[in-house]
Design a protein around this motif. Structure first.
Motif, short mmCIF file in Angstrom:
data_model
loop_
_atom_site.label_atom_id
_atom_site.label_comp_id
_atom_site.label_asym_id
_atom_site.label_seq_id
_atom_site.Cartn_x
_atom_site.Cartn_y
_atom_site.Cartn_z
N ARG A 584 0.83 -1.22 0.00
CA ARG A 584 0.00 0.00 0.00
C ARG A 584 0.86 1.26 0.00
O ARG A 584 0.58 2.21 -0.71
N VAL A 585 1.91 1.25 0.84
CA VAL A 585 2.78 2.43 0.90
C VAL A 585 3.48 2.61 -0.45
O VAL A 585 3.54 3.71 -1.00
N VAL A 586 3.98 1.51 -0.99
CA VAL A 586 4.68 1.60 -2.28
C VAL A 586 3.74 2.15 -3.35
O VAL A 586 4.10 3.03 -4.13
N LYS A 587 2.53 1.65 -3.35
CA LYS A 587 1.57 2.11 -4.37
C LYS A 587 1.28 3.60 -4.19
O LYS A 587 1.20 4.36 -5.16
N TRP A 588 1.14 4.01 -2.96
CA TRP A 588 0.82 5.43 -2.72
C TRP A 588 1.94 6.32 -3.26
O TRP A 588 1.70 7.32 -3.91
N LEU A 589 3.18 5.90 -2.99
CA LEU A 589 4.32 6.73 -3.38
C LEU A 589 4.56 6.71 -4.89
O LEU A 589 4.97 7.71 -5.48
N THR A 590 4.32 5.56 -5.50
CA THR A 590 4.70 5.42 -6.91
C THR A 590 3.50 5.56 -7.87
O THR A 590 3.66 5.43 -9.07
N ASP A 591 2.34 5.81 -7.30
CA ASP A 591 1.15 5.86 -8.14
C ASP A 591 0.17 6.94 -7.66
O ASP A 591 -0.02 7.98 -8.30
N ASP A 592 -0.40 6.73 -6.48
CA ASP A 592 -1.45 7.65 -5.99
C ASP A 592 -0.99 9.10 -5.92
O ASP A 592 -1.78 10.02 -6.14
N MET A 593 0.27 9.31 -5.61
CA MET A 593 0.77 10.68 -5.46
C MET A 593 0.57 11.49 -6.73
O MET A 593 0.39 12.70 -6.69
N GLU A 594 0.61 10.80 -7.85
CA GLU A 594 0.50 11.51 -9.12
C GLU A 594 -0.85 12.22 -9.25
O GLU A 594 -0.93 13.33 -9.78
N GLU A 595 -1.88 11.56 -8.73
CA GLU A 595 -3.20 12.20 -8.81
C GLU A 595 -3.29 13.43 -7.94
O GLU A 595 -4.03 14.37 -8.23
N ILE A 596 -2.55 13.41 -6.87
CA ILE A 596 -2.60 14.55 -5.94
C ILE A 596 -1.73 15.70 -6.44
O ILE A 596 -2.15 16.84 -6.46
N PHE A 597 -0.50 15.38 -6.84
CA PHE A 597 0.48 16.44 -7.13
C PHE A 597 0.92 16.53 -8.59
O PHE A 597 1.57 17.48 -8.99
N GLY A 598 0.63 15.49 -9.37
CA GLY A 598 1.11 15.49 -10.76
C GLY A 598 2.50 14.89 -10.89
O GLY A 598 3.03 14.73 -11.98
N GLY A 599 3.12 14.56 -9.76
CA GLY A 599 4.43 13.90 -9.77
C GLY A 599 4.34 12.64 -8.94
O GLY A 599 3.37 12.43 -8.22
N LYS A 600 5.32 11.76 -9.09
CA LYS A 600 5.34 10.53 -8.28
C LYS A 600 6.75 9.99 -8.21
O LYS A 600 7.63 10.45 -8.95
N PHE A 601 6.96 9.03 -7.33
CA PHE A 601 8.26 8.36 -7.25
C PHE A 601 8.29 7.20 -8.23
O PHE A 601 7.27 6.57 -8.52
N TYR A 602 9.50 6.92 -8.69
CA TYR A 602 9.72 5.77 -9.56
C TYR A 602 11.01 5.13 -9.09
O TYR A 602 12.02 5.82 -8.92
N VAL A 603 10.99 3.83 -8.82
CA VAL A 603 12.16 3.16 -8.25
C VAL A 603 12.78 2.22 -9.27
O VAL A 603 12.08 1.35 -9.82
N GLU A 604 14.05 2.38 -9.54
CA GLU A 604 14.73 1.49 -10.49
C GLU A 604 16.23 1.61 -10.28
O GLU A 604 16.77 2.71 -10.25
N ALA A 605 16.91 0.47 -10.13
CA ALA A 605 18.36 0.51 -9.92
C ALA A 605 19.10 0.57 -11.26
O ALA A 605 20.16 1.17 -11.35
N ASP A 606 18.52 -0.04 -12.29
CA ASP A 606 19.23 -0.13 -13.57
C ASP A 606 19.23 1.23 -14.31
O ASP A 606 18.16 1.78 -14.59
N PRO A 607 20.42 1.73 -14.64
CA PRO A 607 20.47 3.07 -15.25
C PRO A 607 19.84 3.13 -16.64
O PRO A 607 19.31 4.17 -17.03
N TYR A 608 19.91 2.03 -17.36
CA TYR A 608 19.35 2.05 -18.73
C TYR A 608 17.83 2.07 -18.70
O TYR A 608 17.18 2.81 -19.43
N LYS A 609 17.26 1.23 -17.82
CA LYS A 609 15.79 1.23 -17.68
C LYS A 609 15.34 2.60 -17.19
O LYS A 609 14.31 3.12 -17.61
N THR A 610 16.12 3.17 -16.27
CA THR A 610 15.77 4.49 -15.73
C THR A 610 15.75 5.53 -16.83
O THR A 610 14.80 6.31 -16.95
N ALA A 611 16.82 5.55 -17.63
CA ALA A 611 16.91 6.56 -18.70
C ALA A 611 15.73 6.40 -19.65
O ALA A 611 15.10 7.38 -20.06
#
Ligand code: NFS
Length: 627
Positions: A584-611
């Motif tokens: 639930r916390v992960v979903k809130w940070l990486t998804d729900d926040m977008e509806e509230i603020f227009g931004g969200k967190f995205y977690v990824e260690a791999d630099p290529y996937k990130t780019a």
């Protein structure tokens, strides 16, 4: 694509790590392996240590009090965020007090270097009536310090710096803050036993702390440091451990507030000016204090958070003097292998085994001289047979990209409409988007791998990259901060824009990435984004921009992340904070926040996937804007 295994790490760091191992000096890498091996799963557990019924370790359903795993994890995240915010508010408080003392005339070692910026802040904060710069300094300091302590009312700095649209949104969402310290107190209060047990409410509380960090920490720090120590201008310096000069007396200034470092640099200049004094003193920077003095004083940069012990392991450091934050206490162990003196200076940041000389702004010059004398006297204790600096050239780095400097440079491209120069190139696609890559470096994988490969991918794809913090260190070791007219690795259209800016300013080239300063200078990033959003007449969350902290480690990074997302920015982080056990916390940070603020967190260690993801997000925003 370069894999971790194929990544060529900085050979200087590599060599020094081997040397440290041979000498029996344990570095951050060894300690990381040791601790991580033992507690491999710890970051993924829900553990609550709030009350004496517990500790409730690795909670599967609820703690003894009935708090669910989700709540425990949200609560722990608020706790970390509060610690991070307190670090920057502490910085704001210390520097606010310095400005006040300068205004009152009691801290004579410092003066108002930028009356224009002082006046801007003075008016921006809504102040009036003062006649002299010193009166203005006192009033600005009081306003900033009041922002830190007020129980009611929004901080003046937030009112001054945030865009109207954001303020309105934050008010609607109930996260408009009062004073920084009461906010941190309330954050502690809400996570006390039997208090907040509503996940969303807790996480919105973390967003509040993001605003605290920015408007009661980072902004006051940058603004006042610019006023007292000058607004950074383009500067060329050298980086890496190889700036340590075995022929000279080496002093490292380390920490975050450049107040003490300024005095040390001044005292060293004084010492070096006397031809009778030989060898000379070589002052070098480390961590964010290092970035502050490189930006404003052109001091060479010896290393980042991971290289602290390695610098000492050269055996050529007479003195390491630290102010606050990001100091690994292990430097004392490393120093015990040599003659190196470690001096702490802040009453809240002592280290067992180090010498403590408390900083006193009234005696700043005197303390600066005292420290330089200490280093000079310690030089005779150096055992030259134990000195080793790897045989590589230091790297060239261009820094100094303050908002003012960027605007000034762009004004040469489009006189009278500098922001327009940037906006035109964003609109026509020469600049596909802007990415702010910030934060620390981690011992988790090959030194700098994630950061460097991400940066390379972004610039290759015409994303303009701005940097703050320790990521810039590894970037410079891979020559991503070195101006080179052939713009190696930079996308063609971005290279053309950079070349045009360089030419208009009589420069041979710009570096592939633009370094804006220490972590508190993330405030400069918002200034730029606000200007672009205003010019385009859109919200920040509509801009083709993203933020990334590929290797964050400090608690400070967490409120910065919440602030960035609250501003509406898509914010990548390289590692999951300790929240993975709660879907639930992960979903809130990486998804729900977008509806509230227009931004969200995205977690990824791999630099290529990130780019790839960042480019996708930027392209989507471009499409939505119709550009
Ligand atoms: Ni930032 Fe500066 Fe470095 Fe990380 Fe520490 S020095 S405030 S926290 S480690 S970038």
């Amino acid at each position: 694509m370069i894999t971790k295994e194929k990544f060529v790490v900085d050979p200087v760091t590599d060599e020094m790590r081997k040397r440290a191992r041979k000498l029996g000096i344990r570095t951050v890498w060894e300690r990381f392996k040791e601790n991580h091996a033992r507690s491999k799963d710890a970051p993924f557990q829900a553990t609550c240590m709030t009350c004496q019924q517990g500790p409730c370790v690795d909670v599967k359903r609820t703690g003894v009090c009935g708090m669910s795993k989700d709540i425990i994890i949200a609560k722990n995240l608020v706790s970390e965020t509060a610690i991070g915010a307190s670090a920057h508010v502490g910085h704001g408080k210390r520097i606010g007090n310095i400005l006040r003392g300068v205004g009152e005339g009691s801290f004579t070692a410092y003066s108002i270097k930028e009356p224009e910026k002082l006046d801007m802040a003075y008016k921006g904060l809504g102040l009036s009536g003062a006649e002299t710069d010193r009166e203005k300094a006192v009033e600005v300091a009081d306003a900033v310090l009041d922002d830190l302590s007020k129980l009611t009312g929004v901080p003046r700095m937030l009112v001054y710096r945030a865009l109207a649209e954001r303020k309105k949104l934050w008010e609607e969402k109930g996260i408009l803050i009062s004073g920084g310290c009461p906010e941190i107190m309330e954050a502690m209060n809400r996570i006390a036993m039997g208090m907040d047990a509503d996940m969303e409410n807790l996480l919105m509380g973390a967003c509040r702390l993001g605003l605290v960090d920015s408007y009661c920490g980072m902004y006051p720090a940058t603004t006042i440091q610019d006023i007292l120590f000058s607004v950074p201008k383009l500067v060329q310096i050298k980086t890496n451990l190889t700036v340590i000069n075995p022929e000279e007396i080496n002093v490292i200034v380390h920490g975050h507030i450049p107040v003490l470092a300024d005095a040390v640099v001044g005292a060293a200049e004084e010492y070096n000016a006397d031809p009778a004094n030989s060898p000379k003193v070589n002052v070098l920077g480390m961590c964010c204090t290092g970035m502050e003095v490189l930006m404003r004083k052109g001091v060479d940069y010896a290393g980042d958070i991971l290289q602290q012990e390695l610098a000492i392991a050269t055996g050529a450091i007479e003195l390491v003097v630290v102010d606050i934050q990001c100091t690994q206490p292990a430097i004392v162990d490393a120093a015990n292998h040599f003659h190196t003196e470690v001096v702490t200076t802040d009453p809240m940041s002592k280290i067992e085994g180090a010498t403590h000389i408390e900083f006193d702004a009234e005696r700043a010059d005197e303390i600066g001289r005292e420290l330089i004398t200490m280093a000079v006297d310690n030089y005779i204790n150096r055992d030259q047979t134990k000195v080793y600096v790897p045989n590589y050239e230091p790297h060239d780095m261009m820094g100094g990209f303050s908002t003012e400097q960027i605007i000034e440079a762009l004004d040469k491209v489009k006189p009278g409409d500098p922001v327009g120069a940037l906006v035109d190139n964003i609109k026509n696609g020469n600049i596909r988007g802007v990415a702010a890559v910030i934060g620390c470096v981690t011992p988790r994988d090959e030194y700098g791998y994630r950061t460097v490969e991400l940066l390379r991918e972004l610039i290759k794809n015409d994303i303009m990259v701005i940097l703050t913090g320790c990521v810039a260190t590894v970037a410079s070791y891979h020559d991503l901060l070195k101006p080179d007219p052939s713009y190696p690795g930079v996308g063609e259209s971005l290279a053309d824009v950079m070349d045009a800016i360089a030419t208009a300013n009589g420069l041979e080239a710009l570096p592939p990435c633009l370094f804006m300063g220490a972590c508190v200078d993330n405030s400069r990033i918002e200034e730029v984004l606000n200007a672009v959003a205003n010019h385009l007449n859109v919200r920040i969350d509509q801009l083709p921009v993203a933020a990334s902290a590929p290797e964050y480690i400090a608690e400070k990074a967490i409120p910065i992340g919440f602030w960035a997302v609250s501003l509406g920015i898509f914010t990548h982080i390289g590692d999951q904070p300790n929240v993975a056990a709660s879907k639930r916390v992960v979903k809130w940070l990486t998804d729900d926040m977008e509806e509230i603020f227009g931004g969200k967190f995205y977690v990824e260690a791999d630099p290529y996937k990130t780019a790839k993801k960042i480019i996708e997000v930027i392209d989507e925003k471009r499409r939505a804007l119709g550009i």
